[in-house]
Design a protein around this motif. Sequence first.
Motif, short mmCIF file in Angstrom:
data_model
loop_
_atom_site.label_atom_id
_atom_site.label_comp_id
_atom_site.label_asym_id
_atom_site.label_seq_id
_atom_site.Cartn_x
_atom_site.Cartn_y
_atom_site.Cartn_z
N HIS A 108 0.85 -1.19 0.00
CA HIS A 108 0.00 0.00 0.00
C HIS A 108 0.89 1.24 0.00
O HIS A 108 1.84 1.33 0.76
CB HIS A 108 -0.91 0.02 1.23
CG HIS A 108 -2.03 1.03 1.13
ND1 HIS A 108 -3.28 0.71 0.66
CD2 HIS A 108 -2.05 2.36 1.43
CE1 HIS A 108 -4.04 1.80 0.68
NE2 HIS A 108 -3.31 2.80 1.15
N ASP A 109 0.55 2.19 -0.87
CA ASP A 109 1.25 3.47 -0.96
C ASP A 109 0.41 4.55 -0.30
O ASP A 109 -0.79 4.68 -0.59
CB ASP A 109 1.50 3.87 -2.43
CG ASP A 109 2.55 2.99 -3.10
OD1 ASP A 109 3.34 2.38 -2.38
OD2 ASP A 109 2.57 2.95 -4.34
N PHE A 110 1.05 5.33 0.56
CA PHE A 110 0.42 6.50 1.19
C PHE A 110 1.08 7.74 0.61
O PHE A 110 2.32 7.80 0.50
CB PHE A 110 0.60 6.47 2.71
CG PHE A 110 0.04 5.23 3.36
CD1 PHE A 110 -1.27 5.20 3.82
CD2 PHE A 110 0.83 4.09 3.53
CE1 PHE A 110 -1.78 4.06 4.44
CE2 PHE A 110 0.34 2.95 4.13
CZ PHE A 110 -0.98 2.94 4.59
N LEU A 111 0.29 8.73 0.27
CA LEU A 111 0.82 9.96 -0.32
C LEU A 111 0.49 11.14 0.59
O LEU A 111 -0.69 11.38 0.89
CB LEU A 111 0.25 10.18 -1.72
CG LEU A 111 0.95 11.25 -2.56
CD1 LEU A 111 2.39 10.82 -2.89
CD2 LEU A 111 0.18 11.52 -3.85
N PHE A 112 1.52 11.86 1.01
CA PHE A 112 1.35 13.02 1.89
C PHE A 112 1.78 14.29 1.15
O PHE A 112 2.81 14.29 0.46
CB PHE A 112 2.18 12.85 3.16
CG PHE A 112 1.80 11.63 3.97
CD1 PHE A 112 0.75 11.69 4.88
CD2 PHE A 112 2.50 10.44 3.82
CE1 PHE A 112 0.41 10.56 5.63
CE2 PHE A 112 2.16 9.31 4.57
CZ PHE A 112 1.11 9.38 5.47
N PHE A 113 1.02 15.34 1.34
CA PHE A 113 1.33 16.65 0.75
C PHE A 113 1.43 16.57 -0.78
O PHE A 113 2.09 17.41 -1.40
CB PHE A 113 2.64 17.22 1.32
CG PHE A 113 2.77 17.09 2.81
CD1 PHE A 113 1.91 17.77 3.66
CD2 PHE A 113 3.72 16.24 3.36
CE1 PHE A 113 2.03 17.64 5.04
CE2 PHE A 113 3.84 16.09 4.74
CZ PHE A 113 2.99 16.80 5.57
N ASP A 114 0.77 15.58 -1.36
CA ASP A 114 0.77 15.38 -2.82
C ASP A 114 2.18 15.18 -3.38
O ASP A 114 2.38 15.28 -4.59
CB ASP A 114 0.10 16.57 -3.53
CG ASP A 114 -1.36 16.70 -3.18
OD1 ASP A 114 -2.00 15.66 -2.95
OD2 ASP A 114 -1.86 17.84 -3.12
N ARG A 115 3.12 14.86 -2.53
CA ARG A 115 4.52 14.69 -2.99
C ARG A 115 5.22 13.49 -2.34
O ARG A 115 5.91 12.74 -3.01
CB ARG A 115 5.34 15.96 -2.67
CG ARG A 115 5.13 17.14 -3.58
CD ARG A 115 5.68 16.87 -4.98
NE ARG A 115 5.72 18.04 -5.81
CZ ARG A 115 6.78 18.80 -6.02
NH1 ARG A 115 7.91 18.50 -5.40
NH2 ARG A 115 6.73 19.84 -6.81
N LEU A 116 5.06 13.35 -1.01
CA LEU A 116 5.82 12.37 -0.24
C LEU A 116 5.08 11.04 -0.20
O LEU A 116 3.95 10.95 0.29
CB LEU A 116 6.06 12.88 1.18
CG LEU A 116 6.85 11.96 2.11
CD1 LEU A 116 8.27 11.78 1.61
CD2 LEU A 116 6.85 12.52 3.54
N LYS A 117 5.73 9.99 -0.69
CA LYS A 117 5.12 8.66 -0.71
C LYS A 117 5.79 7.76 0.33
O LYS A 117 7.01 7.61 0.34
CB LYS A 117 5.27 8.04 -2.10
CG LYS A 117 4.52 6.70 -2.25
CD LYS A 117 4.81 6.04 -3.58
CE LYS A 117 6.21 5.48 -3.62
NZ LYS A 117 6.44 4.58 -4.77
N ILE A 118 4.98 7.15 1.19
CA ILE A 118 5.44 6.18 2.18
C ILE A 118 4.75 4.86 1.86
O ILE A 118 3.53 4.81 1.68
CB ILE A 118 5.10 6.61 3.62
CG1 ILE A 118 5.64 8.02 3.89
CG2 ILE A 118 5.65 5.61 4.62
CD1 ILE A 118 7.13 8.13 3.90
N SER A 119 5.54 3.77 1.80
CA SER A 119 4.98 2.49 1.39
C SER A 119 5.40 1.38 2.33
O SER A 119 6.51 1.39 2.88
CB SER A 119 5.44 2.13 -0.03
OG SER A 119 5.16 3.16 -0.94
N THR A 120 4.50 0.41 2.50
CA THR A 120 4.82 -0.85 3.19
C THR A 120 4.32 -1.99 2.31
O THR A 120 3.30 -1.87 1.62
CB THR A 120 4.15 -0.93 4.57
OG1 THR A 120 2.73 -0.79 4.41
CG2 THR A 120 4.66 0.18 5.48
N ALA A 121 5.04 -3.11 2.33
CA ALA A 121 4.67 -4.21 1.46
C ALA A 121 5.30 -5.51 1.93
O ALA A 121 6.26 -5.52 2.70
CB ALA A 121 5.12 -3.92 0.02
#
Length: 262
Positions: free
Chosen positions: A190-203
């Motif tokens: 799953h990808d999380f997007l913060f501030f329309d720029r920063l992507k944090i992912s776990t998999a």
Amino acid sequence: MKNKQLLIIALLVLFSFSAARSQNSGAFMGRRVLFTFSTSLSPAWKKANFFDNSKHWGKYYAFNYCLSPEIEVIAWKKGTAGVVYHHFKTKVEYNYFVNIGPVTTTTTDGIATMTTTTPDYLSEETEVNKLRVNGFGIFYKQYVGGKSRAPLGSYCKLQFDGFFYASQMYVPVEYSVKGKLFATKFEFGHDFLFFDRLKISTAFSFGLAYYRWFTDMPFVIYDGTVTLPDENMIRDIQQSIHDRIFSHYYLGFIMSVGLLSF
């Protein structure tokens, strides 16, 4: 070898950019290129790992790592494609036999003394040495679910990787062993997007290495020349290395940080 790897990576990057530019509907808020740095952790409960201190081998917390920077391009609303580079260091354990020559034993029964000589005696030795692995891969990521769209939401990912390894071996003299191995990985995350720029992912990922396909006899370098001292012995060492890479690759927990750049 390094020049070939760089050429392949450059061609893959150009292909990804050209594929992305051919799509006009994939950009997210006018941006389509992401730079991501991923770390994959895999269990090493029964194997030696990258720790130099052997006290940290075979423990419940034992693990290995793989560092993977990547370039990802939004190809369309539900999919991305990209290229990735891999690097990790670990340990590989292997067994070999040393011929220590004739062995003479003497026995006595109190009356007579008997001497027996065997022509050869093979002693099985175990070595643990450092293994350095670099590689590259290409991947496609498909976002799933009605609320997902590239580059955020749940996804499944298919990735093809090639690894190039090198290790100093002792068989029983010192040799440098180099070779390659190819593999396929399936990833779910799953990808999380913060501030329309920063992507944090776990998999989580599950991998399969091709032991018999696309592999050949590794180079064995000794005294500056390429030689194959004993084919069976080198095959056994190669198999130990492939087993170690596979155990490093078959299961992984992935954490990554990315930036939607332009």
